[in-house]
Design a protein around this motif. Structure first.
Motif, PDB file in Angstrom:
ATOM      1  N   UNK A  14       0.822   6.898  -0.174  1.00 46.81           N
ATOM      2  CA  UNK A  14       1.536   8.224  -0.604  1.00 46.81           C
ATOM      3  C   UNK A  14       0.665   8.904  -1.672  1.00 46.81           C
ATOM      4  N   UNK A  15       0.160   8.327  -2.668  1.00 48.61           N
ATOM      5  CA  UNK A  15      -0.607   9.310  -3.564  1.00 48.61           C
ATOM      6  C   UNK A  15      -1.873   9.655  -3.137  1.00 48.61           C
ATOM      7  N   UNK A  16      -2.655   8.776  -2.603  1.00 46.10           N
ATOM      8  CA  UNK A  16      -4.170   9.097  -2.255  1.00 46.10           C
ATOM      9  C   UNK A  16      -4.357   9.786  -0.740  1.00 46.10           C
ATOM     10  N   UNK A  17      -3.622   9.384   0.044  1.00 50.18           N
ATOM     11  CA  UNK A  17      -3.678  10.026   1.271  1.00 50.18           C
ATOM     12  C   UNK A  17      -2.775  11.113   1.653  1.00 50.18           C
ATOM     13  N   UNK A  18      -1.718  10.916   1.530  1.00 46.48           N
ATOM     14  CA  UNK A  18      -0.947  11.901   1.652  1.00 46.48           C
ATOM     15  C   UNK A  18      -0.620  12.893   0.391  1.00 46.48           C
ATOM     16  N   UNK A  19      -1.077  12.565  -0.918  1.00 41.96           N
ATOM     17  CA  UNK A  19      -1.218  13.534  -1.918  1.00 41.96           C
ATOM     18  C   UNK A  19       0.336  13.807  -2.480  1.00 41.96           C
ATOM     19  N   UNK A  67      -2.153   3.183  14.412  1.00 40.16           N
ATOM     20  CA  UNK A  67      -2.108   4.757  14.676  1.00 40.16           C
ATOM     21  C   UNK A  67      -2.144   5.551  13.360  1.00 40.16           C
ATOM     22  N   UNK A  68      -1.830   4.847  12.296  1.00 41.40           N
ATOM     23  CA  UNK A  68      -1.869   5.501  11.024  1.00 41.40           C
ATOM     24  C   UNK A  68      -3.458   5.452  10.369  1.00 41.40           C
ATOM     25  N   UNK A  69      -4.178   5.014  11.183  1.00 39.84           N
ATOM     26  CA  UNK A  69      -5.885   5.413  10.720  1.00 39.84           C
ATOM     27  C   UNK A  69      -6.013   6.707  10.530  1.00 39.84           C
ATOM     28  N   UNK A 108       0.744  -1.153  -0.122  1.00 41.06           N
ATOM     29  CA  UNK A 108       0.059  -0.101   0.022  1.00 41.06           C
ATOM     30  C   UNK A 108       0.838   1.373  -0.149  1.00 41.06           C
ATOM     31  N   UNK A 109       2.135   1.164   0.042  1.00 40.69           N
ATOM     32  CA  UNK A 109       2.871   2.474   0.002  1.00 40.69           C
ATOM     33  C   UNK A 109       2.680   3.157  -1.033  1.00 40.69           C
ATOM     34  N   UNK A 128     -10.713   2.797   1.254  1.00 37.58           N
ATOM     35  CA  UNK A 128      -9.971   1.436   1.118  1.00 37.58           C
ATOM     36  C   UNK A 128      -8.422   1.492   1.139  1.00 37.58           C
ATOM     37  N   UNK A 129      -7.770   2.387   0.398  1.00 35.55           N
ATOM     38  CA  UNK A 129      -6.405   2.598   0.363  1.00 35.55           C
ATOM     39  C   UNK A 129      -5.836   2.861   1.712  1.00 35.55           C
ATOM     40  N   UNK A 130      -6.621   3.514   2.609  1.00 36.89           N
ATOM     41  CA  UNK A 130      -6.261   3.964   3.972  1.00 36.89           C
ATOM     42  C   UNK A 130      -6.362   2.535   4.861  1.00 36.89           C
ATOM     43  N   UNK A 131      -7.504   1.964   5.026  1.00 31.32           N
ATOM     44  CA  UNK A 131      -7.579   0.745   5.889  1.00 31.32           C
ATOM     45  C   UNK A 131      -6.786  -0.424   5.407  1.00 31.32           C
ATOM     46  N   UNK A 132      -6.658  -0.691   4.125  1.00 26.67           N
ATOM     47  CA  UNK A 132      -5.648  -1.837   3.810  1.00 26.67           C
ATOM     48  C   UNK A 132      -4.264  -1.448   4.102  1.00 26.67           C
ATOM     49  N   UNK A 133      -3.643  -0.192   4.392  1.00 20.91           N
ATOM     50  CA  UNK A 133      -2.518   0.187   4.795  1.00 20.91           C
ATOM     51  C   UNK A 133      -2.281  -0.002   6.320  1.00 20.91           C
ATOM     52  N   UNK A 134      -3.378   0.415   7.103  1.00 16.46           N
ATOM     53  CA  UNK A 134      -3.583   0.601   8.465  1.00 16.46           C
ATOM     54  C   UNK A 134      -4.176  -0.580   9.747  1.00 16.46           C
ATOM     55  N   UNK A 135      -5.380  -0.500   9.391  1.00 15.90           N
ATOM     56  CA  UNK A 135      -6.236  -1.379  10.231  1.00 15.90           C
ATOM     57  C   UNK A 135      -5.743  -2.741   9.944  1.00 15.90           C
TER      58      UNK A 135
END
Length: 468
Positions: free
Chosen positions: A265-270, A320-322, A260-261, A419-426
Protein backbone atom coordinates in the motif's frame (compact mmCIF):
# COMPACT_ATOMS: atom_id res chain seq x y z
CA UNK A 1 -14.74 -41.56 -4.08
CA UNK A 2 -14.74 -38.24 -2.20
CA UNK A 3 -17.42 -38.91 0.38
CA UNK A 4 -16.25 -40.92 3.37
CA UNK A 5 -18.44 -42.98 5.61
CA UNK A 6 -19.46 -41.95 9.08
CA UNK A 7 -17.56 -43.04 12.10
CA UNK A 8 -17.22 -46.77 12.42
CA UNK A 9 -19.53 -48.32 14.94
CA UNK A 10 -21.10 -44.98 15.87
CA UNK A 11 -24.50 -43.58 14.88
CA UNK A 12 -24.55 -40.32 12.91
CA UNK A 13 -25.49 -37.34 15.02
CA UNK A 14 -27.10 -35.71 11.94
CA UNK A 15 -28.05 -32.05 11.70
CA UNK A 16 -26.87 -29.52 14.23
CA UNK A 17 -29.02 -26.65 15.43
CA UNK A 18 -28.58 -23.12 14.14
CA UNK A 19 -27.43 -21.83 17.57
CA UNK A 20 -24.64 -24.44 17.53
CA UNK A 21 -23.64 -23.38 14.01
CA UNK A 22 -23.42 -19.76 15.11
CA UNK A 23 -21.82 -20.52 18.47
CA UNK A 24 -19.10 -22.66 16.97
CA UNK A 25 -18.48 -20.12 14.24
CA UNK A 26 -17.90 -17.35 16.80
CA UNK A 27 -14.61 -19.01 17.70
CA UNK A 28 -13.33 -17.81 14.34
CA UNK A 29 -13.35 -14.27 15.70
CA UNK A 30 -10.40 -15.39 17.81
CA UNK A 31 -8.66 -17.52 15.20
CA UNK A 32 -9.22 -14.97 12.45
CA UNK A 33 -7.91 -12.06 14.49
CA UNK A 34 -4.79 -13.87 15.65
CA UNK A 35 -4.19 -15.39 12.23
CA UNK A 36 -4.47 -12.00 10.52
CA UNK A 37 -3.14 -9.15 12.62
CA UNK A 38 0.36 -10.44 13.49
CA UNK A 39 0.92 -11.39 9.85
CA UNK A 40 -0.34 -7.99 8.75
CA UNK A 41 1.14 -5.58 11.30
CA UNK A 42 3.88 -7.28 13.31
CA UNK A 43 6.57 -7.18 10.63
CA UNK A 44 6.02 -3.48 9.76
CA UNK A 45 5.70 -2.72 13.50
CA UNK A 46 9.18 -4.14 13.99
CA UNK A 47 10.77 -2.55 10.91
CA UNK A 48 9.03 0.84 10.83
CA UNK A 49 8.28 1.53 14.52
CA UNK A 50 10.91 -0.33 16.56
CA UNK A 51 13.69 0.11 13.97
CA UNK A 52 14.52 -3.61 13.69
CA UNK A 53 16.35 -4.67 10.50
CA UNK A 54 14.08 -6.55 8.09
CA UNK A 55 16.05 -9.81 8.29
CA UNK A 56 16.07 -9.82 12.10
CA UNK A 57 12.39 -8.89 12.16
CA UNK A 58 11.65 -11.84 9.89
CA UNK A 59 13.26 -14.21 12.40
CA UNK A 60 11.43 -12.61 15.33
CA UNK A 61 8.12 -13.21 13.56
CA UNK A 62 8.99 -16.72 12.40
CA UNK A 63 10.62 -18.39 15.41
CA UNK A 64 7.86 -17.96 18.04
CA UNK A 65 5.26 -19.43 15.70
CA UNK A 66 7.63 -22.17 14.58
CA UNK A 67 7.54 -23.21 18.25
CA UNK A 68 3.91 -24.15 17.64
CA UNK A 69 5.03 -26.99 15.37
CA UNK A 70 6.00 -28.71 18.63
CA UNK A 71 3.28 -27.27 20.88
CA UNK A 72 0.23 -27.97 18.71
CA UNK A 73 0.53 -31.79 18.73
CA UNK A 74 1.04 -31.62 22.50
CA UNK A 75 -2.11 -29.51 22.83
CA UNK A 76 -3.99 -32.05 20.75
CA UNK A 77 -2.81 -34.95 22.89
CA UNK A 78 -3.67 -33.15 26.13
CA UNK A 79 -7.15 -32.16 24.95
CA UNK A 80 -7.76 -35.73 23.75
CA UNK A 81 -7.07 -36.91 27.29
CA UNK A 82 -9.05 -34.21 29.09
CA UNK A 83 -12.24 -35.17 30.93
CA UNK A 84 -14.57 -32.49 32.32
CA UNK A 85 -18.26 -31.73 32.73
CA UNK A 86 -17.87 -29.41 29.71
CA UNK A 87 -16.36 -32.12 27.53
CA UNK A 88 -12.81 -32.59 26.33
CA UNK A 89 -12.53 -29.48 24.17
CA UNK A 90 -14.71 -26.67 25.55
CA UNK A 91 -12.65 -25.83 28.68
CA UNK A 92 -9.78 -24.83 26.43
CA UNK A 93 -12.00 -22.51 24.39
CA UNK A 94 -12.57 -20.43 27.51
CA UNK A 95 -9.29 -20.63 29.43
CA UNK A 96 -6.84 -20.59 26.53
CA UNK A 97 -9.02 -18.12 24.63
CA UNK A 98 -8.96 -15.53 27.42
CA UNK A 99 -5.22 -16.07 27.93
CA UNK A 100 -4.76 -15.51 24.21
CA UNK A 101 -6.58 -12.17 24.43
CA UNK A 102 -4.48 -10.87 27.33
CA UNK A 103 -1.18 -12.00 25.83
CA UNK A 104 -2.02 -10.52 22.43
CA UNK A 105 -2.41 -7.07 23.98
CA UNK A 106 0.93 -7.61 25.69
CA UNK A 107 2.75 -8.07 22.35
CA UNK A 108 2.21 -4.41 21.46
CA UNK A 109 2.55 -2.96 24.98
CA UNK A 110 6.14 -1.88 24.22
CA UNK A 111 7.36 -1.38 27.81
CA UNK A 112 10.96 -0.92 26.57
CA UNK A 113 10.35 1.56 23.76
CA UNK A 114 12.48 0.75 20.71
CA UNK A 115 15.78 -1.08 20.24
CA UNK A 116 17.09 -4.60 21.00
CA UNK A 117 15.29 -4.89 24.37
CA UNK A 118 11.98 -4.03 22.73
CA UNK A 119 12.57 -6.57 19.96
CA UNK A 120 13.39 -9.29 22.51
CA UNK A 121 10.26 -8.46 24.50
CA UNK A 122 8.09 -8.73 21.37
CA UNK A 123 9.58 -12.13 20.53
CA UNK A 124 8.94 -13.51 24.03
CA UNK A 125 5.41 -12.09 24.21
CA UNK A 126 4.64 -13.48 20.78
CA UNK A 127 5.98 -16.88 21.87
CA UNK A 128 3.65 -16.95 24.88
CA UNK A 129 0.71 -15.82 22.76
CA UNK A 130 1.37 -18.50 20.15
CA UNK A 131 1.38 -21.13 22.91
CA UNK A 132 -2.00 -19.95 24.21
CA UNK A 133 -3.33 -19.97 20.66
CA UNK A 134 -2.29 -23.60 20.24
CA UNK A 135 -4.37 -24.63 23.26
CA UNK A 136 -7.36 -22.75 21.85
CA UNK A 137 -7.10 -23.62 18.18
CA UNK A 138 -6.38 -27.36 18.39
CA UNK A 139 -9.42 -28.29 20.54
CA UNK A 140 -11.54 -25.88 18.51
CA UNK A 141 -10.55 -27.54 15.24
CA UNK A 142 -11.15 -31.02 16.68
CA UNK A 143 -14.78 -30.35 17.57
CA UNK A 144 -16.54 -30.67 14.14
CA UNK A 145 -15.48 -34.29 13.63
CA UNK A 146 -16.91 -35.12 17.07
CA UNK A 147 -20.09 -33.02 16.91
CA UNK A 148 -21.44 -34.74 13.79
CA UNK A 149 -20.67 -37.75 11.63
CA UNK A 150 -22.65 -36.35 8.71
CA UNK A 151 -20.50 -35.47 5.68
CA UNK A 152 -22.76 -32.67 4.43
CA UNK A 153 -23.32 -31.24 7.90
CA UNK A 154 -19.58 -30.81 8.37
CA UNK A 155 -19.49 -28.72 5.19
CA UNK A 156 -22.43 -26.66 6.46
CA UNK A 157 -20.69 -26.14 9.81
CA UNK A 158 -17.48 -25.07 8.05
CA UNK A 159 -19.41 -22.68 5.82
CA UNK A 160 -20.73 -20.87 8.89
CA UNK A 161 -17.28 -20.88 10.42
CA UNK A 162 -15.56 -19.50 7.31
CA UNK A 163 -18.21 -16.80 6.98
CA UNK A 164 -17.40 -15.60 10.51
CA UNK A 165 -13.70 -16.09 9.82
CA UNK A 166 -13.99 -13.80 6.80
CA UNK A 167 -15.82 -11.26 8.94
CA UNK A 168 -13.12 -11.51 11.62
CA UNK A 169 -10.40 -11.01 9.04
CA UNK A 170 -12.26 -8.03 7.62
CA UNK A 171 -12.80 -6.41 11.03
CA UNK A 172 -9.34 -7.13 12.42
CA UNK A 173 -7.40 -6.61 9.22
CA UNK A 174 -9.19 -3.51 7.99
CA UNK A 175 -9.90 -1.82 11.30
CA UNK A 176 -6.64 -2.58 13.11
CA UNK A 177 -4.57 -0.23 10.88
CA UNK A 178 -7.25 2.44 11.39
CA UNK A 179 -6.95 2.04 15.16
CA UNK A 180 -3.17 2.45 14.90
CA UNK A 181 -3.68 5.70 12.98
CA UNK A 182 -6.43 6.96 15.29
CA UNK A 183 -4.23 6.18 18.31
CA UNK A 184 -1.44 8.40 17.04
CA UNK A 185 0.63 5.88 15.03
CA UNK A 186 3.92 4.59 16.42
CA UNK A 187 3.97 2.86 19.79
CA UNK A 188 0.81 4.53 21.23
CA UNK A 189 -1.26 3.60 18.20
CA UNK A 190 -0.12 -0.01 18.32
CA UNK A 191 -0.97 -0.24 22.01
CA UNK A 192 -4.55 0.80 21.30
CA UNK A 193 -4.69 -1.66 18.41
CA UNK A 194 -3.52 -4.47 20.69
CA UNK A 195 -6.36 -3.76 23.12
CA UNK A 196 -8.90 -3.64 20.29
CA UNK A 197 -7.87 -7.01 18.86
CA UNK A 198 -7.65 -8.53 22.37
CA UNK A 199 -11.30 -7.57 22.94
CA UNK A 200 -12.28 -9.20 19.64
CA UNK A 201 -10.46 -12.41 20.61
CA UNK A 202 -12.15 -12.43 24.02
CA UNK A 203 -15.62 -12.11 22.47
CA UNK A 204 -14.87 -15.02 20.13
CA UNK A 205 -13.56 -17.29 22.88
CA UNK A 206 -16.45 -16.68 25.26
CA UNK A 207 -18.98 -16.88 22.42
CA UNK A 208 -17.65 -20.24 21.24
CA UNK A 209 -17.61 -21.65 24.77
CA UNK A 210 -21.21 -20.63 25.48
CA UNK A 211 -22.54 -21.26 21.98
CA UNK A 212 -21.43 -24.90 21.86
CA UNK A 213 -22.79 -25.91 25.27
CA UNK A 214 -25.67 -27.82 23.64
CA UNK A 215 -23.54 -29.41 20.90
CA UNK A 216 -22.96 -33.17 20.94
CA UNK A 217 -19.54 -33.84 22.46
CA UNK A 218 -19.08 -37.08 20.50
CA UNK A 219 -16.59 -39.75 21.50
CA UNK A 220 -13.01 -38.73 22.17
CA UNK A 221 -10.58 -41.59 21.87
CA UNK A 222 -7.12 -42.04 23.31
CA UNK A 223 -4.34 -40.34 21.39
CA UNK A 224 -0.80 -41.38 20.55
CA UNK A 225 1.66 -40.79 23.41
CA UNK A 226 4.48 -39.17 21.41
CA UNK A 227 4.91 -36.74 18.53
CA UNK A 228 6.66 -39.46 16.54
CA UNK A 229 3.67 -41.77 16.98
CA UNK A 230 1.29 -38.98 15.96
CA UNK A 231 3.31 -38.33 12.82
CA UNK A 232 3.19 -42.04 12.02
CA UNK A 233 -0.61 -42.08 12.35
CA UNK A 234 -1.00 -39.01 10.17
CA UNK A 235 1.51 -40.29 7.63
CA UNK A 236 -0.49 -43.47 7.17
CA UNK A 237 -3.56 -41.41 6.23
CA UNK A 238 -2.75 -40.58 2.61
CA UNK A 239 -5.66 -38.14 2.02
CA UNK A 240 -4.76 -36.18 5.15
CA UNK A 241 -1.08 -36.10 4.21
CA UNK A 242 -1.82 -34.68 0.75
CA UNK A 243 -4.35 -32.16 2.05
CA UNK A 244 -2.07 -31.01 4.89
CA UNK A 245 0.96 -30.37 2.68
CA UNK A 246 -1.15 -28.52 0.11
CA UNK A 247 -2.84 -26.37 2.74
CA UNK A 248 0.36 -25.53 4.60
CA UNK A 249 2.23 -24.44 1.47
CA UNK A 250 -0.76 -22.39 0.32
CA UNK A 251 -0.95 -20.85 3.79
CA UNK A 252 2.66 -19.71 3.34
CA UNK A 253 1.59 -17.97 0.14
CA UNK A 254 -1.44 -16.32 1.74
CA UNK A 255 0.64 -15.23 4.75
CA UNK A 256 3.23 -13.70 2.42
CA UNK A 257 0.47 -11.60 0.86
CA UNK A 258 -0.79 -10.54 4.30
CA UNK A 259 2.71 -9.59 5.42
CA UNK A 260 3.11 -7.35 2.40
CA UNK A 261 -0.15 -5.40 2.60
CA UNK A 262 1.24 -2.37 4.44
CA UNK A 263 4.41 -2.30 2.34
CA UNK A 264 2.47 -2.75 -0.92
CA UNK A 265 0.00 0.00 0.00
CA UNK A 266 2.75 2.45 0.92
CA UNK A 267 5.44 1.71 -1.66
CA UNK A 268 3.43 0.59 -4.72
CA UNK A 269 0.04 2.28 -4.30
CA UNK A 270 1.57 5.28 -2.49
CA UNK A 271 -1.29 5.30 0.01
CA UNK A 272 -0.03 4.23 3.41
CA UNK A 273 -2.98 5.72 5.32
CA UNK A 274 -6.04 4.32 3.52
CA UNK A 275 -4.41 1.69 1.33
CA UNK A 276 -4.15 -1.15 3.90
CA UNK A 277 -7.80 -0.77 4.92
CA UNK A 278 -9.00 -0.65 1.29
CA UNK A 279 -6.92 -3.67 0.36
CA UNK A 280 -8.38 -5.67 3.22
CA UNK A 281 -11.93 -4.59 2.46
CA UNK A 282 -11.49 -5.69 -1.16
CA UNK A 283 -9.82 -8.95 -0.11
CA UNK A 284 -12.33 -10.09 2.49
CA UNK A 285 -15.54 -8.25 1.60
CA UNK A 286 -16.29 -10.35 -1.51
CA UNK A 287 -15.63 -13.51 0.50
CA UNK A 288 -18.71 -12.78 2.60
CA UNK A 289 -20.82 -12.49 -0.54
CA UNK A 290 -19.56 -15.55 -2.43
CA UNK A 291 -19.74 -18.06 0.43
CA UNK A 292 -23.19 -19.38 -0.65
CA UNK A 293 -21.87 -19.66 -4.20
CA UNK A 294 -18.88 -21.70 -3.07
CA UNK A 295 -21.25 -24.01 -1.17
CA UNK A 296 -23.11 -24.67 -4.45
CA UNK A 297 -19.85 -25.21 -6.32
CA UNK A 298 -18.74 -27.72 -3.71
CA UNK A 299 -22.05 -29.59 -3.94
CA UNK A 300 -21.76 -29.75 -7.72
CA UNK A 301 -18.07 -30.48 -8.24
CA UNK A 302 -17.10 -32.07 -4.93
CA UNK A 303 -14.82 -30.59 -2.30
CA UNK A 304 -11.52 -31.57 -3.89
CA UNK A 305 -12.33 -30.14 -7.32
CA UNK A 306 -13.74 -26.99 -5.75
CA UNK A 307 -10.54 -26.56 -3.71
CA UNK A 308 -8.49 -26.83 -6.91
CA UNK A 309 -10.62 -24.15 -8.60
CA UNK A 310 -10.35 -21.84 -5.60
CA UNK A 311 -6.57 -22.28 -5.42
CA UNK A 312 -6.16 -21.48 -9.12
CA UNK A 313 -8.25 -18.32 -8.77
CA UNK A 314 -6.18 -17.24 -5.77
CA UNK A 315 -2.87 -17.89 -7.56
CA UNK A 316 -3.98 -16.18 -10.78
CA UNK A 317 -5.07 -13.07 -8.88
CA UNK A 318 -1.73 -12.82 -7.07
CA UNK A 319 0.19 -13.23 -10.31
CA UNK A 320 -1.90 -10.54 -12.05
CA UNK A 321 -0.87 -8.00 -9.40
CA UNK A 322 2.69 -8.04 -10.77
CA UNK A 323 1.37 -5.35 -13.13
CA UNK A 324 0.15 -3.17 -10.23
CA UNK A 325 2.71 -0.35 -10.79
CA UNK A 326 1.19 0.40 -14.21
CA UNK A 327 -2.46 -0.28 -13.36
CA UNK A 328 -4.97 2.28 -12.08
CA UNK A 329 -5.59 1.79 -8.34
CA UNK A 330 -9.23 0.85 -8.96
CA UNK A 331 -8.10 -2.07 -11.15
CA UNK A 332 -5.65 -3.19 -8.47
CA UNK A 333 -8.44 -3.25 -5.89
CA UNK A 334 -10.67 -5.24 -8.26
CA UNK A 335 -7.94 -7.83 -8.74
CA UNK A 336 -7.55 -8.03 -4.96
CA UNK A 337 -11.30 -8.74 -4.79
CA UNK A 338 -10.71 -11.71 -7.11
CA UNK A 339 -8.04 -12.86 -4.69
CA UNK A 340 -10.65 -12.70 -1.94
CA UNK A 341 -13.03 -14.92 -3.89
CA UNK A 342 -10.34 -17.57 -4.30
CA UNK A 343 -9.24 -17.27 -0.67
CA UNK A 344 -12.79 -17.86 0.58
CA UNK A 345 -13.08 -21.10 -1.37
CA UNK A 346 -9.60 -22.26 -0.45
CA UNK A 347 -10.37 -21.86 3.24
CA UNK A 348 -13.86 -23.36 3.31
CA UNK A 349 -13.04 -26.52 1.33
CA UNK A 350 -9.71 -27.27 3.00
CA UNK A 351 -11.30 -26.95 6.43
CA UNK A 352 -14.34 -28.99 5.34
CA UNK A 353 -12.09 -31.78 4.04
CA UNK A 354 -10.13 -32.05 7.31
CA UNK A 355 -13.03 -33.58 9.33
CA UNK A 356 -13.63 -35.97 6.41
CA UNK A 357 -10.05 -37.20 6.76
CA UNK A 358 -10.58 -37.67 10.50
CA UNK A 359 -13.82 -39.60 9.90
CA UNK A 360 -12.06 -41.75 7.31
CA UNK A 361 -9.33 -42.57 9.83
CA UNK A 362 -11.96 -43.57 12.38
CA UNK A 363 -13.71 -45.82 9.87
CA UNK A 364 -10.39 -47.30 8.77
CA UNK A 365 -8.95 -48.04 12.21
CA UNK A 366 -11.84 -47.75 14.66
CA UNK A 367 -9.99 -45.09 16.68
CA UNK A 368 -11.15 -41.50 17.08
CA UNK A 369 -8.08 -39.28 17.24
CA UNK A 370 -9.32 -35.88 16.17
CA UNK A 371 -6.84 -34.13 18.46
CA UNK A 372 -3.89 -35.78 16.74
CA UNK A 373 -4.95 -34.66 13.28
CA UNK A 374 -6.09 -31.18 14.25
CA UNK A 375 -2.94 -30.71 16.32
CA UNK A 376 -0.73 -31.49 13.35
CA UNK A 377 -2.98 -29.45 11.05
CA UNK A 378 -2.84 -26.41 13.30
CA UNK A 379 0.91 -26.80 13.75
CA UNK A 380 1.36 -26.83 9.99
CA UNK A 381 -1.00 -23.92 9.43
CA UNK A 382 0.62 -21.85 12.19
CA UNK A 383 4.08 -22.55 10.81
CA UNK A 384 2.88 -21.59 7.33
CA UNK A 385 1.39 -18.35 8.60
CA UNK A 386 4.70 -17.59 10.33
CA UNK A 387 6.88 -18.60 7.41
CA UNK A 388 5.06 -16.19 5.07
CA UNK A 389 6.15 -13.04 6.95
CA UNK A 390 9.59 -14.62 7.35
CA UNK A 391 9.89 -15.02 3.58
CA UNK A 392 8.62 -11.51 3.00
CA UNK A 393 11.06 -10.06 5.53
CA UNK A 394 13.91 -11.95 3.86
CA UNK A 395 12.91 -10.53 0.46
CA UNK A 396 12.91 -7.04 1.98
CA UNK A 397 16.36 -7.62 3.48
CA UNK A 398 17.83 -8.90 0.21
CA UNK A 399 16.30 -6.06 -1.78
CA UNK A 400 17.76 -3.43 0.58
CA UNK A 401 14.71 -2.26 2.52
CA UNK A 402 15.61 0.48 5.04
CA UNK A 403 14.06 0.23 8.54
CA UNK A 404 12.87 3.15 10.68
CA UNK A 405 12.08 3.81 14.35
CA UNK A 406 9.84 6.83 13.70
CA UNK A 407 6.56 5.02 13.06
CA UNK A 408 6.77 6.05 9.38
CA UNK A 409 8.45 4.07 6.60
CA UNK A 410 11.75 5.47 5.33
CA UNK A 411 12.31 6.39 1.67
CA UNK A 412 13.15 3.27 -0.32
CA UNK A 413 15.24 2.54 -3.42
CA UNK A 414 13.77 1.16 -6.65
CA UNK A 415 15.31 -2.21 -5.83
CA UNK A 416 13.61 -2.27 -2.43
CA UNK A 417 10.28 -1.33 -4.04
CA UNK A 418 10.73 -4.20 -6.50
CA UNK A 419 11.21 -6.53 -3.54
CA UNK A 420 8.01 -5.19 -1.99
CA UNK A 421 6.15 -5.92 -5.25
CA UNK A 422 7.51 -9.42 -5.95
CA UNK A 423 7.04 -10.51 -2.34
CA UNK A 424 3.38 -9.54 -2.56
CA UNK A 425 2.66 -11.05 -6.00
CA UNK A 426 4.90 -13.51 -7.84
CA UNK A 427 6.29 -15.39 -4.83
CA UNK A 428 2.90 -16.10 -3.19
CA UNK A 429 1.37 -16.98 -6.59
CA UNK A 430 3.95 -19.74 -7.03
CA UNK A 431 3.49 -20.98 -3.46
CA UNK A 432 -0.28 -21.19 -3.89
CA UNK A 433 -0.29 -22.85 -7.32
CA UNK A 434 2.51 -25.40 -6.91
CA UNK A 435 0.98 -27.71 -4.24
CA UNK A 436 -2.35 -28.09 -6.04
CA UNK A 437 -0.92 -31.09 -7.90
CA UNK A 438 -0.72 -32.94 -4.56
CA UNK A 439 -4.51 -33.08 -4.39
CA UNK A 440 -4.42 -35.89 -6.97
CA UNK A 441 -3.48 -38.07 -4.00
CA UNK A 442 -6.57 -37.00 -2.05
CA UNK A 443 -8.99 -39.91 -2.29
CA UNK A 444 -11.21 -41.32 0.43
CA UNK A 445 -11.96 -44.97 -0.32
CA UNK A 446 -14.54 -46.71 1.82
CA UNK A 447 -12.73 -49.11 4.17
CA UNK A 448 -14.27 -52.08 5.85
CA UNK A 449 -15.78 -50.94 9.15
CA UNK A 450 -13.72 -51.68 12.21
CA UNK A 451 -15.47 -51.84 15.55
CA UNK A 452 -12.90 -51.14 18.21
CA UNK A 453 -14.15 -49.81 21.54
CA UNK A 454 -12.48 -46.80 23.06
CA UNK A 455 -10.10 -47.81 25.81
CA UNK A 456 -11.35 -46.88 29.26
CA UNK A 457 -7.96 -47.43 30.83
CA UNK A 458 -6.82 -43.96 29.82
CA UNK A 459 -8.31 -41.72 32.47
CA UNK A 460 -6.71 -38.62 30.98
CA UNK A 461 -6.46 -35.17 32.44
CA UNK A 462 -9.39 -34.34 34.70
CA UNK A 463 -10.81 -30.81 34.73
CA UNK A 464 -13.70 -30.22 37.13
CA UNK A 465 -16.51 -32.75 37.33
CA UNK A 466 -16.36 -35.66 34.88
CA UNK A 467 -20.15 -36.00 34.86
CA UNK A 468 -22.02 -34.48 31.91
Amino acid sequence: MNQPPGAAGLPSTGRLSRPVHVGYALGSLATGAFGTVPGLLLLPYLTDTLGVAAGVAALLVLLPKAWDVLVNPVAGRISDRTRSRWGARRPYLLVAGLALAVLFAAIFAAPFGSGPAAATYVALAFLATATAFAFFQVPYMAMPAEMTDDYTERTRLMTWRIAVLALAILISGAVAPMVVTAGGDGVPGHRWMGLFVAALIGVGAVGAFLGTRSAPAGVVGVSEPTLRAQLAVAGANRPFRALLICFVVQSVGVATILAGVNYFAGQILRDDRNGPTLLFACFVGPALLVMPLWARVGARLGKRAALVVAGLILAAGAFALVAAPVLPPVVVYLVVAVLGVGYAGQQVFALAMLPDCIAYETARTGRRQAGVFTGLWTAGETFGLALGPGIYGLVLQVSGYVSSDTGTAAAQSDTARLGVLLGFTLIPALLIAAPIILLRQYTLPTPAPVSTPVSRSDHGVVVGDESR
